[in-house]
Design a protein around this motif. Structure first.
Motif, PDB file in Angstrom:
ATOM      1  N   LEU A  26       0.804  -1.223   0.000  1.00  0.00           N
ATOM      2  CA  LEU A  26       0.000   0.000   0.000  1.00  0.00           C
ATOM      3  C   LEU A  26       0.833   1.267   0.000  1.00  0.00           C
ATOM      4  O   LEU A  26       0.474   2.251  -0.650  1.00  0.00           O
ATOM      5  CB  LEU A  26      -0.942   0.018   1.209  1.00  0.00           C
ATOM      6  CG  LEU A  26      -2.065  -1.001   1.202  1.00  0.00           C
ATOM      7  CD1 LEU A  26      -2.838  -0.924   2.504  1.00  0.00           C
ATOM      8  CD2 LEU A  26      -2.983  -0.806   0.025  1.00  0.00           C
ATOM      9  N   PHE A  27       1.943   1.275   0.733  1.00  0.00           N
ATOM     10  CA  PHE A  27       2.689   2.510   0.931  1.00  0.00           C
ATOM     11  C   PHE A  27       3.958   2.643   0.112  1.00  0.00           C
ATOM     12  O   PHE A  27       4.505   3.737   0.009  1.00  0.00           O
ATOM     13  CB  PHE A  27       3.022   2.695   2.411  1.00  0.00           C
ATOM     14  CG  PHE A  27       1.809   2.932   3.257  1.00  0.00           C
ATOM     15  CD1 PHE A  27       1.050   4.069   3.088  1.00  0.00           C
ATOM     16  CD2 PHE A  27       1.422   2.011   4.204  1.00  0.00           C
ATOM     17  CE1 PHE A  27      -0.078   4.298   3.854  1.00  0.00           C
ATOM     18  CE2 PHE A  27       0.292   2.222   4.982  1.00  0.00           C
ATOM     19  CZ  PHE A  27      -0.456   3.370   4.800  1.00  0.00           C
ATOM     20  N   THR A  28       4.448   1.564  -0.481  1.00  0.00           N
ATOM     21  CA  THR A  28       5.684   1.690  -1.262  1.00  0.00           C
ATOM     22  C   THR A  28       5.551   1.141  -2.681  1.00  0.00           C
ATOM     23  O   THR A  28       5.811   1.859  -3.636  1.00  0.00           O
ATOM     24  CB  THR A  28       6.869   0.995  -0.562  1.00  0.00           C
ATOM     25  OG1 THR A  28       6.551  -0.367  -0.343  1.00  0.00           O
ATOM     26  CG2 THR A  28       7.219   1.671   0.732  1.00  0.00           C
ATOM     27  N   ASN A  68     -11.121  -6.151  -1.211  1.00  0.00           N
ATOM     28  CA  ASN A  68     -12.559  -5.985  -1.078  1.00  0.00           C
ATOM     29  C   ASN A  68     -12.908  -4.506  -1.252  1.00  0.00           C
ATOM     30  O   ASN A  68     -12.048  -3.701  -1.581  1.00  0.00           O
ATOM     31  CB  ASN A  68     -13.076  -6.557   0.248  1.00  0.00           C
ATOM     32  CG  ASN A  68     -12.510  -5.858   1.451  1.00  0.00           C
ATOM     33  OD1 ASN A  68     -11.932  -4.789   1.354  1.00  0.00           O
ATOM     34  ND2 ASN A  68     -12.671  -6.469   2.602  1.00  0.00           N
ATOM     35  N   GLU A  69     -14.143  -4.148  -1.005  1.00  0.00           N
ATOM     36  CA  GLU A  69     -14.620  -2.801  -1.296  1.00  0.00           C
ATOM     37  C   GLU A  69     -13.901  -1.722  -0.501  1.00  0.00           C
ATOM     38  O   GLU A  69     -13.849  -0.574  -0.915  1.00  0.00           O
ATOM     39  CB  GLU A  69     -16.128  -2.690  -1.044  1.00  0.00           C
ATOM     40  CG  GLU A  69     -16.973  -3.491  -2.013  1.00  0.00           C
ATOM     41  CD  GLU A  69     -17.082  -4.960  -1.619  1.00  0.00           C
ATOM     42  OE1 GLU A  69     -16.803  -5.297  -0.442  1.00  0.00           O
ATOM     43  OE2 GLU A  69     -17.404  -5.766  -2.491  1.00  0.00           O
ATOM     44  N   SER A  70     -13.338  -2.062   0.639  1.00  0.00           N
ATOM     45  CA  SER A  70     -12.627  -1.061   1.433  1.00  0.00           C
ATOM     46  C   SER A  70     -11.320  -0.619   0.772  1.00  0.00           C
ATOM     47  O   SER A  70     -10.755   0.403   1.134  1.00  0.00           O
ATOM     48  CB  SER A  70     -12.341  -1.593   2.836  1.00  0.00           C
ATOM     49  OG  SER A  70     -11.439  -2.667   2.771  1.00  0.00           O
ATOM     50  N   PHE A  71     -10.834  -1.374  -0.190  1.00  0.00           N
ATOM     51  CA  PHE A  71      -9.627  -0.997  -0.927  1.00  0.00           C
ATOM     52  C   PHE A  71      -9.909   0.135  -1.910  1.00  0.00           C
ATOM     53  O   PHE A  71      -8.987   0.742  -2.438  1.00  0.00           O
ATOM     54  CB  PHE A  71      -9.073  -2.224  -1.669  1.00  0.00           C
ATOM     55  CG  PHE A  71      -7.745  -2.000  -2.337  1.00  0.00           C
ATOM     56  CD1 PHE A  71      -6.579  -1.996  -1.601  1.00  0.00           C
ATOM     57  CD2 PHE A  71      -7.660  -1.799  -3.708  1.00  0.00           C
ATOM     58  CE1 PHE A  71      -5.354  -1.802  -2.212  1.00  0.00           C
ATOM     59  CE2 PHE A  71      -6.455  -1.603  -4.330  1.00  0.00           C
ATOM     60  CZ  PHE A  71      -5.285  -1.603  -3.575  1.00  0.00           C
ATOM     61  N   VAL A  76      -8.869   5.389  -5.314  1.00  0.00           N
ATOM     62  CA  VAL A  76      -9.032   6.838  -5.504  1.00  0.00           C
ATOM     63  C   VAL A  76      -7.718   7.561  -5.264  1.00  0.00           C
ATOM     64  O   VAL A  76      -7.319   8.439  -6.059  1.00  0.00           O
ATOM     65  CB  VAL A  76     -10.147   7.374  -4.573  1.00  0.00           C
ATOM     66  CG1 VAL A  76     -10.208   8.890  -4.614  1.00  0.00           C
ATOM     67  CG2 VAL A  76     -11.491   6.770  -4.946  1.00  0.00           C
ATOM     68  N   LEU A  77      -6.999   7.203  -4.212  1.00  0.00           N
ATOM     69  CA  LEU A  77      -5.725   7.866  -3.908  1.00  0.00           C
ATOM     70  C   LEU A  77      -4.679   7.612  -4.988  1.00  0.00           C
ATOM     71  O   LEU A  77      -3.950   8.537  -5.380  1.00  0.00           O
ATOM     72  CB  LEU A  77      -5.212   7.411  -2.543  1.00  0.00           C
ATOM     73  CG  LEU A  77      -6.018   7.873  -1.344  1.00  0.00           C
ATOM     74  CD1 LEU A  77      -5.491   7.244  -0.061  1.00  0.00           C
ATOM     75  CD2 LEU A  77      -5.993   9.390  -1.246  1.00  0.00           C
ATOM     76  N   TYR A  78      -4.586   6.387  -5.485  1.00  0.00           N
ATOM     77  CA  TYR A  78      -3.610   6.086  -6.540  1.00  0.00           C
ATOM     78  C   TYR A  78      -3.989   6.786  -7.846  1.00  0.00           C
ATOM     79  O   TYR A  78      -3.111   7.210  -8.606  1.00  0.00           O
ATOM     80  CB  TYR A  78      -3.488   4.579  -6.766  1.00  0.00           C
ATOM     81  CG  TYR A  78      -2.939   3.839  -5.573  1.00  0.00           C
ATOM     82  CD1 TYR A  78      -1.959   4.394  -4.760  1.00  0.00           C
ATOM     83  CD2 TYR A  78      -3.415   2.584  -5.238  1.00  0.00           C
ATOM     84  CE1 TYR A  78      -1.463   3.718  -3.668  1.00  0.00           C
ATOM     85  CE2 TYR A  78      -2.925   1.894  -4.151  1.00  0.00           C
ATOM     86  CZ  TYR A  78      -1.949   2.466  -3.364  1.00  0.00           C
ATOM     87  OH  TYR A  78      -1.465   1.787  -2.284  1.00  0.00           O
ATOM     88  N   THR A  79      -5.281   6.933  -8.115  1.00  0.00           N
ATOM     89  CA  THR A  79      -5.717   7.663  -9.305  1.00  0.00           C
ATOM     90  C   THR A  79      -5.356   9.141  -9.190  1.00  0.00           C
ATOM     91  O   THR A  79      -4.886   9.752 -10.154  1.00  0.00           O
ATOM     92  CB  THR A  79      -7.232   7.492  -9.510  1.00  0.00           C
ATOM     93  OG1 THR A  79      -7.527   6.097  -9.618  1.00  0.00           O
ATOM     94  CG2 THR A  79      -7.703   8.200 -10.761  1.00  0.00           C
ATOM     95  N   ILE A  80      -5.547   9.717  -8.003  1.00  0.00           N
ATOM     96  CA  ILE A  80      -5.167  11.120  -7.784  1.00  0.00           C
ATOM     97  C   ILE A  80      -3.652  11.287  -7.922  1.00  0.00           C
ATOM     98  O   ILE A  80      -3.188  12.250  -8.544  1.00  0.00           O
ATOM     99  CB  ILE A  80      -5.669  11.597  -6.408  1.00  0.00           C
ATOM    100  CG1 ILE A  80      -7.189  11.692  -6.413  1.00  0.00           C
ATOM    101  CG2 ILE A  80      -5.045  12.935  -6.020  1.00  0.00           C
ATOM    102  CD1 ILE A  80      -7.806  11.923  -5.047  1.00  0.00           C
ATOM    103  N   LEU A  81      -2.885  10.346  -7.378  1.00  0.00           N
ATOM    104  CA  LEU A  81      -1.426  10.391  -7.525  1.00  0.00           C
ATOM    105  C   LEU A  81      -1.018  10.328  -8.992  1.00  0.00           C
ATOM    106  O   LEU A  81      -0.156  11.087  -9.445  1.00  0.00           O
ATOM    107  CB  LEU A  81      -0.785   9.244  -6.742  1.00  0.00           C
ATOM    108  CG  LEU A  81       0.729   9.105  -6.835  1.00  0.00           C
ATOM    109  CD1 LEU A  81       1.420  10.328  -6.256  1.00  0.00           C
ATOM    110  CD2 LEU A  81       1.182   7.837  -6.131  1.00  0.00           C
ATOM    111  N   SER A  82      -1.644   9.462  -9.740  1.00  0.00           N
ATOM    112  CA  SER A  82      -1.355   9.345 -11.167  1.00  0.00           C
ATOM    113  C   SER A  82      -1.739  10.619 -11.920  1.00  0.00           C
ATOM    114  O   SER A  82      -1.011  11.075 -12.803  1.00  0.00           O
ATOM    115  CB  SER A  82      -2.099   8.147 -11.748  1.00  0.00           C
ATOM    116  OG  SER A  82      -1.859   8.017 -13.114  1.00  0.00           O
TER     117      SER A  82
END
Length: 94
Positions: A26-28, A68-71, A76-82
Motif C-alpha cells: 500500500l505505501f511503497t 474488497n470494497e474497502s480498498f 481513488v488515492l492512486y488515481t489522484i497520484l497518477s
C-alpha cells in the motif's frame, strides 16, 4: 473463508505472510508503480488523462477481485497520484 485474514477491512490470503506485506504494497510498491507508469505513460502517449484513467480501471478491478470494497479508497488515492504526476509531466514538458 478460513484461509483469509482481514487487515483493516482488506482481505489478504493467510499464506501471504501477514501485515507487513500489505503495508509494503500500500505505501511503497503500488505508489512507485503508479508514479513510474504515469511518467513513462505520459512520455509514450503524450496525453495526460490516459494513464490516470488506466490506473483507475486497473485498481478498481483489483478492488473487486483481489481485495474488497474497502480498498476502493486506495484506488481513488492512486488515481489522484497518477493524475498529479501526469499533470506535472504535462506542464514540465512545455
Amino acid at each position: 473463508m478460513e484461509s483469509l485474514l482481514t487487515y483493516n477491512s482488506v482481505i489478504i490470503p493467510k499464506e501471504g505472510g501477514g501485515n507487513l506485506e500489505i503495508v509494503l504494497l500500500l505505501f511503497t510498491i503500488f505508489p512507485i508503480i503508479v508514479i513510474l507508469a504515469s511518467i513513462i505513460g505520459y512520455l509514450l502517449i503524450k496525453k495526460w488523462f490516459v494513464i490516470p484513467l488506466l490506473t483507475s480501471v486497473v485498481f478498481t478491478i483489483l478492488t473487486f477481485t483481489i481485495f474488497n470494497e474497502s480498498f476502493f479508497i486506495w484506488t481513488v488515492l492512486y488515481t489522484i497520484l497518477s493524475l498529479i504526476m501526469s499533470l506535472i509531466m504535462k506542464f514540465s514538458k512545455k
